[in-house]
Write a protein that holds these residues in place. Structure first.
Motif, mmCIF file in Angstrom:
data_model
loop_
_atom_site.group_PDB
_atom_site.id
_atom_site.type_symbol
_atom_site.label_atom_id
_atom_site.label_comp_id
_atom_site.label_asym_id
_atom_site.label_seq_id
_atom_site.Cartn_x
_atom_site.Cartn_y
_atom_site.Cartn_z
ATOM 1 N N MET A 1 45.532 28.261 31.971
ATOM 2 C CA MET A 1 44.946 29.503 32.362
ATOM 3 C C MET A 1 43.587 28.938 33.224
ATOM 4 S SD MET A 1 42.910 32.626 30.859
ATOM 5 C CE MET A 1 41.624 31.777 30.323
ATOM 6 N N THR A 2 43.835 29.662 34.559
ATOM 7 C CA THR A 2 42.738 29.431 35.660
ATOM 8 C C THR A 2 41.536 30.554 35.689
ATOM 9 O OG1 THR A 2 44.100 28.165 36.791
ATOM 10 C CG2 THR A 2 42.524 29.040 38.031
ATOM 11 N N ILE A 3 40.368 30.391 35.673
ATOM 12 C CA ILE A 3 39.506 31.226 35.724
ATOM 13 C C ILE A 3 38.654 30.858 37.156
ATOM 14 C CG2 ILE A 3 37.205 32.255 34.777
ATOM 15 C CD1 ILE A 3 37.867 31.777 31.987
ATOM 16 N N ILE A 4 38.761 32.106 37.966
ATOM 17 C CA ILE A 4 37.784 32.022 39.209
ATOM 18 C C ILE A 4 36.490 32.568 39.011
ATOM 19 C CG2 ILE A 4 37.638 32.410 41.641
ATOM 20 C CD1 ILE A 4 40.657 32.781 41.579
ATOM 21 N N LYS A 5 35.599 32.009 39.203
ATOM 22 C CA LYS A 5 34.127 32.405 39.113
ATOM 23 C C LYS A 5 33.109 31.774 40.128
ATOM 24 C CE LYS A 5 30.231 33.537 35.992
ATOM 25 N NZ LYS A 5 29.747 33.485 34.397
ATOM 26 N N ASN A 6 32.624 32.589 40.966
ATOM 27 C CA ASN A 6 31.765 32.410 42.078
ATOM 28 C C ASN A 6 32.373 31.534 43.185
ATOM 29 O OD1 ASN A 6 29.487 33.667 41.005
ATOM 30 N ND2 ASN A 6 28.953 31.808 39.790
ATOM 31 N N GLY A 7 33.912 31.790 43.307
ATOM 32 C CA GLY A 7 34.504 31.077 44.239
ATOM 33 C C GLY A 7 34.960 29.770 43.815
ATOM 34 N N LYS A 8 34.840 29.453 42.606
ATOM 35 C CA LYS A 8 35.301 27.981 42.180
ATOM 36 C C LYS A 8 36.338 28.200 40.973
ATOM 37 C CE LYS A 8 30.827 26.453 43.497
ATOM 38 N NZ LYS A 8 29.167 25.891 43.101
ATOM 39 N N TYR A 9 37.057 26.915 41.114
ATOM 40 C CA TYR A 9 38.134 26.712 40.041
ATOM 41 C C TYR A 9 38.788 25.508 40.423
ATOM 42 C CZ TYR A 9 41.379 28.389 43.703
ATOM 43 O OH TYR A 9 42.102 28.348 44.996
ATOM 44 N N ASN A 10 39.490 25.056 39.428
ATOM 45 C CA ASN A 10 40.215 23.936 39.191
ATOM 46 C C ASN A 10 41.527 23.934 40.099
ATOM 47 O OD1 ASN A 10 41.790 21.569 38.912
ATOM 48 N ND2 ASN A 10 40.556 21.051 36.807
ATOM 49 N N ARG A 11 41.716 23.727 41.368
ATOM 50 C CA ARG A 11 42.745 23.825 42.232
ATOM 51 C C ARG A 11 43.950 23.048 41.778
ATOM 52 N NH1 ARG A 11 42.636 26.328 46.891
ATOM 53 N NH2 ARG A 11 43.932 24.951 47.804
ATOM 54 N N GLU A 12 43.659 21.750 41.317
ATOM 55 C CA GLU A 12 44.728 20.581 40.963
ATOM 56 C C GLU A 12 45.441 21.240 39.624
ATOM 57 O OE1 GLU A 12 45.973 18.173 42.688
ATOM 58 O OE2 GLU A 12 44.588 19.051 44.148
ATOM 59 N N ARG A 13 44.762 21.706 38.737
ATOM 60 C CA ARG A 13 45.169 22.378 37.571
ATOM 61 C C ARG A 13 46.060 23.583 37.905
ATOM 62 N NH1 ARG A 13 42.832 23.693 31.696
ATOM 63 N NH2 ARG A 13 44.505 25.324 30.942
ATOM 64 N N LEU A 14 45.583 24.476 38.703
ATOM 65 C CA LEU A 14 46.433 25.581 39.121
ATOM 66 C C LEU A 14 47.770 25.147 39.984
ATOM 67 C CD1 LEU A 14 46.782 28.373 39.340
ATOM 68 C CD2 LEU A 14 45.388 28.734 41.445
ATOM 69 N N LYS A 15 47.776 23.955 40.653
ATOM 70 C CA LYS A 15 48.873 23.514 41.341
ATOM 71 C C LYS A 15 49.702 22.853 40.593
ATOM 72 C CE LYS A 15 46.787 21.816 45.786
ATOM 73 N NZ LYS A 15 46.400 20.699 46.487
ATOM 74 N N THR A 16 49.394 22.514 39.363
ATOM 75 C CA THR A 16 50.126 21.743 38.193
ATOM 76 C C THR A 16 50.796 23.060 37.416
ATOM 77 O OG1 THR A 16 48.959 19.932 37.756
ATOM 78 C CG2 THR A 16 50.135 20.484 36.055
ATOM 79 N N GLU A 17 49.983 23.951 37.101
ATOM 80 C CA GLU A 17 50.832 25.259 36.719
ATOM 81 C C GLU A 17 51.789 25.828 37.505
ATOM 82 O OE1 GLU A 17 47.745 28.086 35.298
ATOM 83 O OE2 GLU A 17 47.036 26.738 33.909
ATOM 84 N N ILE A 18 51.419 25.982 38.727
ATOM 85 C CA ILE A 18 52.527 26.556 39.739
ATOM 86 C C ILE A 18 53.639 25.807 39.641
ATOM 87 C CG2 ILE A 18 52.971 27.240 42.156
ATOM 88 C CD1 ILE A 18 50.065 27.654 42.333
ATOM 89 N N THR A 19 53.643 24.397 39.673
ATOM 90 C CA THR A 19 54.826 23.492 39.882
ATOM 91 C C THR A 19 55.590 23.486 38.585
ATOM 92 O OG1 THR A 19 53.565 21.866 41.041
ATOM 93 C CG2 THR A 19 55.725 21.136 39.912
ATOM 94 N N SER A 20 54.848 23.720 37.398
ATOM 95 C CA SER A 20 55.587 23.994 35.881
ATOM 96 C C SER A 20 56.283 25.350 35.795
ATOM 97 C CB SER A 20 54.620 23.715 34.825
ATOM 98 O OG SER A 20 54.131 22.510 34.779
ATOM 99 N N LEU A 21 55.616 26.368 36.259
ATOM 100 C CA LEU A 21 56.308 27.757 36.279
ATOM 101 C C LEU A 21 57.574 27.669 37.300
ATOM 102 C CD1 LEU A 21 53.137 29.792 36.068
ATOM 103 C CD2 LEU A 21 54.995 29.607 34.285
ATOM 104 N N ARG A 22 57.310 27.159 38.368
ATOM 105 C CA ARG A 22 58.416 27.370 39.462
ATOM 106 C C ARG A 22 59.824 26.584 38.884
ATOM 107 N NH1 ARG A 22 55.768 26.350 44.577
ATOM 108 N NH2 ARG A 22 55.636 28.542 44.590
ATOM 109 N N SER A 23 59.490 25.193 38.055
ATOM 110 C CA SER A 23 60.555 24.655 37.652
ATOM 111 C C SER A 23 61.094 25.300 36.599
ATOM 112 C CB SER A 23 59.819 23.124 37.244
ATOM 113 O OG SER A 23 60.994 22.484 36.358
ATOM 114 N N LEU A 24 60.328 25.847 35.771
ATOM 115 C CA LEU A 24 60.982 26.852 34.546
ATOM 116 C C LEU A 24 61.908 28.041 35.081
ATOM 117 C CD1 LEU A 24 61.303 27.794 31.750
ATOM 118 C CD2 LEU A 24 59.192 29.068 32.112
#
Length: 109
Positions: A1-24
């Motif tokens: 899960m990604t949480i955006i707060k004050n404009g900051k979040y872990n971009r690499e983790r979100l990219k990994t989640e996107i790749t996994s979901l797209r593959s599924l």
């Protein structure tokens, strides 16, 4: 899960989640269209023996749902599907099935 707060979040983790979901989604669509995994693909996949169906907790939102397209205009004790992203800057969440506008946070949260 990604949480955006004050404009900051872990971009690499979100990219990994996107790749996994797209593959599924791609794999499910292939199966829907009658294209099943090949024996070669299955031979290189891990095996599981003595298996059974199970369940585990998933992060979700709980609260009063307002104007839900399937559950109705007001659901006092609603629970969402798994949460993938919460944007506290813009007050929304994205669950497995849809976006939610975030209202007031519970006082005990």
């Amino acid at each position: 899960m990604t949480i955006i707060k004050n404009g900051k979040y872990n971009r690499e983790r979100l990219k990994t989640e996107i790749t996994s979901l797209r593959s599924l989604a791609d794999d499910l669509e292939m199966i829907l269209n009658g294209c099943y995994p090949s024996m070669q693909q299955l031979d290189t996949s891990p095996a599981i023996t003595n298996w059974k169906l199970s369940a585990r907790p998933a992060t979700c939102l709980a609260g009063t749902l307002v104007e839900h397209p399937r559950l109705g205009s007001l659901v006092p004790n609603g629970i969402t599907s798994e949460v993938w992203l919460i944007d506290l800057d813009r007050n929304y969440a994205r669950t497995f099935s849809r976006f939610y506008r975030l209202g007031e946070k519970a006082t005990d949260a």
